[in-house]
Design an enzyme around this catalytic site. Structure first.
Site, PDB file in Angstrom:
ATOM      1  N   GLU A 185       0.838  -1.199   0.000  1.00  0.00           N
ATOM      2  CA  GLU A 185       0.000   0.000   0.000  1.00  0.00           C
ATOM      3  C   GLU A 185       0.878   1.256   0.000  1.00  0.00           C
ATOM      4  O   GLU A 185       0.667   2.189  -0.778  1.00  0.00           O
ATOM      5  CB  GLU A 185      -0.900  -0.041   1.232  1.00  0.00           C
ATOM      6  CG  GLU A 185      -1.944   1.033   1.302  1.00  0.00           C
ATOM      7  CD  GLU A 185      -2.746   0.951   2.606  1.00  0.00           C
ATOM      8  OE1 GLU A 185      -2.451   0.084   3.452  1.00  0.00           O
ATOM      9  OE2 GLU A 185      -3.645   1.794   2.769  1.00  0.00           O
ATOM     10  N   ASP A 217       0.613   8.506   4.270  1.00  0.00           N
ATOM     11  CA  ASP A 217      -0.794   8.343   3.925  1.00  0.00           C
ATOM     12  C   ASP A 217      -1.537   7.947   5.201  1.00  0.00           C
ATOM     13  O   ASP A 217      -1.356   6.840   5.709  1.00  0.00           O
ATOM     14  CB  ASP A 217      -0.903   7.241   2.842  1.00  0.00           C
ATOM     15  CG  ASP A 217      -2.339   7.001   2.404  1.00  0.00           C
ATOM     16  OD1 ASP A 217      -3.216   7.830   2.708  1.00  0.00           O
ATOM     17  OD2 ASP A 217      -2.586   5.957   1.749  1.00  0.00           O
TER      18      ASP A 217
HETATM   19  O1  IDP Z   1      -8.744   8.243  -3.532  1.00  0.00           O
HETATM   20  C1  IDP Z   1      -8.787   8.997  -2.560  1.00  0.00           C
HETATM   21  N1  IDP Z   1      -8.804  10.316  -2.718  1.00  0.00           N
HETATM   22  C2  IDP Z   1      -8.830  11.168  -1.682  1.00  0.00           C
HETATM   23  N2  IDP Z   1      -8.844  10.789  -0.408  1.00  0.00           N
HETATM   24  C3  IDP Z   1      -8.829   9.478  -0.164  1.00  0.00           C
HETATM   25  C4  IDP Z   1      -8.793   8.532  -1.202  1.00  0.00           C
HETATM   26  N3  IDP Z   1      -8.785   7.331  -0.651  1.00  0.00           N
HETATM   27  C5  IDP Z   1      -8.794   7.523   0.683  1.00  0.00           C
HETATM   28  N4  IDP Z   1      -8.828   8.812   0.986  1.00  0.00           N
HETATM   29  C6  IDP Z   1      -8.835   9.409   2.309  1.00  0.00           C
HETATM   30  O2  IDP Z   1      -8.494   8.437   3.287  1.00  0.00           O
HETATM   31  C7  IDP Z   1      -9.490   8.437   4.309  1.00  0.00           C
HETATM   32  C8  IDP Z   1      -9.776   7.096   4.898  1.00  0.00           C
HETATM   33  O3  IDP Z   1      -8.911   6.123   4.535  1.00  0.00           O
HETATM   34  P1  IDP Z   1      -9.372   4.643   4.219  1.00  0.00           P
HETATM   35  O4  IDP Z   1     -10.831   4.407   4.384  1.00  0.00           O
HETATM   36  O5  IDP Z   1      -8.820   4.319   2.874  1.00  0.00           O
HETATM   37  O6  IDP Z   1      -8.623   3.869   5.368  1.00  0.00           O
HETATM   38  P2  IDP Z   1      -7.426   2.828   5.283  1.00  0.00           P
HETATM   39  O7  IDP Z   1      -6.500   3.327   4.229  1.00  0.00           O
HETATM   40  O8  IDP Z   1      -6.812   2.857   6.643  1.00  0.00           O
HETATM   41  O9  IDP Z   1      -8.054   1.522   4.941  1.00  0.00           O
HETATM   42  C9  IDP Z   1     -10.717   8.957   3.625  1.00  0.00           C
HETATM   43  O10 IDP Z   1     -11.573   9.562   4.522  1.00  0.00           O
HETATM   44  C10 IDP Z   1     -10.143   9.968   2.686  1.00  0.00           C
HETATM   45  O11 IDP Z   1      -9.852  11.126   3.382  1.00  0.00           O
HETATM   46 CA    CA Z   2      -6.577   4.268   2.182  1.00  0.00          CA
END
Ligand code: IDP
Ligand code: CA
Length: 471
Positions: free
Chosen positions: A194, A221
């Site tokens: 990731e 990230d």
């Molecule tokens: O493609 C994207 N564009 C913009 N923001 C994103 C995108 N993917 C994730 N995010 C951001 O990441 C936050 C949450 O991350 P995610 O649900 O992907 O958790 P994780 O990466 O820990 O599984 C979202 O609220 C958003 O702010």
């Molecule tokens: Ca994510």
């Protein structure tokens, strides 16, 4: 005749070896010694994993593809599911689909919100799948790879529950879609994948791939469930990288991109995404009040199927006390650092260097900064300093719930009780966790400009590049 000549040549070779045996001995001793040293050296073979792809030039020949190559990538995130459709030309440049450089759609909640119902979980992707597939020209669909990468939400669910969901997603793709599913197209990404995809995405869009490592940028990230950091390091540092902690991915990935080899330091911290960190911080105070909760709020916070007491102290929130709790939750001081330098939780910090000079910091860092009002949500990027998070935290920790709407008009209502906590955590993660100076300029990023367009700064583009460049 042939046999005779062979024997004759064999004899003369043996004669020569005999005649020059002294010289051969002199040459072979240092070679054997060097081989021995390399074999015994700590390092590359144990701590570096080679990422399996190269960004090939699509210049014709046997490897030639059509003029346009599509890829459909699902980001099954912990807080929501998203789909990205990209189209590349033969030089692996992005080309527009209709009037954007990607199709991007998202919905909430994520796959992990249905832990006991794999079918329903998979079906939550149907609307995204149908729209994504419709955006790919009919005749190219069987040649277009589709991937589903799940992140922290499924990682935290555990093997069996997440495997059941992934299996249901594989069946959904088989029954409903004509897109090409390669082996391993539907998986839980490991944290290192990731983080490295995110690094590829940002550096691809900035056009720094192919340049020396010190011209690339580092990435952070902050998702809901996990947080990743990745940056390129010098080869010498990669060679002496420590072995990862037990059960963790290796710290260094070797990647070939645009004709250059990179050594990428990458680490993902599970349970330290923003929404998971709220739970960690509330756990510290157990059943009593928590100094990070906005003054006047009393309620429960739900995460990962559990409920946590979230109640402000009668004296209200406190920036200093909340900082102490956040540092405690990060285990900055109380875990053993067996490497030269650690971030937190005993994790190696990668050694720093030119690849970390510029940091592009994505996801919740951008979103909270925008909600807190010190970043314009309409701009794709913003330059800030960690201390901007602390300043905003100071304001949030010193307000009452009733003042929230007027002091922070852009904050979503559900986030308001946690605004002090979120901003303190973000500051603590950057400064105490990752060791940035409070005054260091960092780039918060939502999208990256690419020509006349702007593209989401998210890992799926890195995965798409890999998908269209594999044979
Ligand atoms: O493609 C994207 N564009 C913009 N923001 C994103 C995108 N993917 C994730 N995010 C951001 O990441 C936050 C949450 O991350 P995610 O649900 O992907 O958790 P994780 O990466 O820990 O599984 C979202 O609220 C958003 O702010
Ligand atoms: Ca994510």
């Amino acid at each position: 005749m042939t046999a005779k000549r062979a024997i004759g040549r064999h004899e003369s070779l043996a004669d020569k070896v005999h005649r020059h045996r002294g010289l051969l001995l002199v040459i072979s001793i240092p070679i054997v010694l060097i081989a021995l040293v390399l074999l015994l050296m700590p390092g590359t073979s144990t701590s570096v994993s080679v990422i399996e792809y190269t960004m090939k030039k699509h210049e014709g020949g046997s490897n030639s593809r059509g003029p346009k190559n599509y890829a459909v990538i699902f980001d099954a995130g912990s807080s929501g599911s998203r789909v990205h459709v990209y189209c590349f030309d033969q030089n692996l440049d992005l080309v527009p689909l209709e009037n954007e450089l990607e199709l991007f759609l998202q919905l909430k909640p994520g796959l992990s919100a249905y832990p006991n119902d794999p079918r329903q979980s998979a079906n939550s992707l149907v609307s995204l799948l149908d729209k994504a597939e419709a955006s790919v020209p009919r005749e190219l669909r069987p040649k277009t790879p589709v991937r589903v990468g799940a992140t922290a939400g499924l990682r935290a669910l555990g093997h069996q529950a997440s495997e059941n969901i992934l299996q249901a997603v594989r069946e959904l793709l088989k029954d409903r879609s004509r897109l090409k599913t390669e082996a391993n197209a539907v998986t839980v990404l490991d944290g290192a994948q990731e983080g490295s995809y995110q690094w590829v995405t940002i550096n691809y869009l900035l056009r720094t791939l192919g340049k020396p490592y010190s011209d690339t940028v580092g990435v952070v990230d902050l998702g809901g469930g996990s947080v990743q950091m990745a940056y390129a390091i010098p080869e010498e540092d990669a060679a002496t990288a420590p072995k990862p902690l037990e059960g963790e991915d290796s710290y260094v990935k070797e990647m070939y991109l645009k004709g250059r080899k990179y050594f990428l330091y990458v680490h993902s911290y599970l349970h330290y995404g923003l929404l998971a960190a709220r739970a960690e911080i509330l756990k510290v105070s157990e059943d009593s009040n928590n100094p990070c909760i906005v003054t006047g709020f009393a309620g429960t916070y739900k995460y990962g199927g559990k409920a946590f007491k979230a109640a402000a102290a009668p004296s209200g929130a406190s920036l200093d006390e909340c900082r102490r709790v956040a540092i405690n939750a990060l285990k900055v001081n109380d875990s053993l650092c067996t490497h030269m330098k650690c971030t937190f939780g005993g994790v190696w910090n990668g050694g720093g260097g030119g690849g970390q000079k510029k940091m592009f910091v994505a996801s919740f860092f951008f979103d909270r900064a925008a909600e807190a009002g010190f970043v314009d949500p309409k701009q794709p990027v913003a330059e800030v300093r960690p201390l901007d998070f602390e300043k905003a935290a100071n304001k949030a920790c010193n307000m009452r719930m009733e003042e929230g709407k007027s002091k922070f008009p852009r904050v979503e209502e559900d986030n308001l009780p946690y605004l002090c906590l979120d901003l303190v955590y973000q500051y603590t993660l950057l400064v105490d966790g990752f060791g940035l100076k409070p005054s260091q300029t960092i780039t918060l990023v939502k999208k990256v400009k690419y020509g006349d367009y702007a593209v989401e700064a998210a890992w799926p583009l890195g995965s798409a590049i890999e998908a269209v460049s594999s044979p």
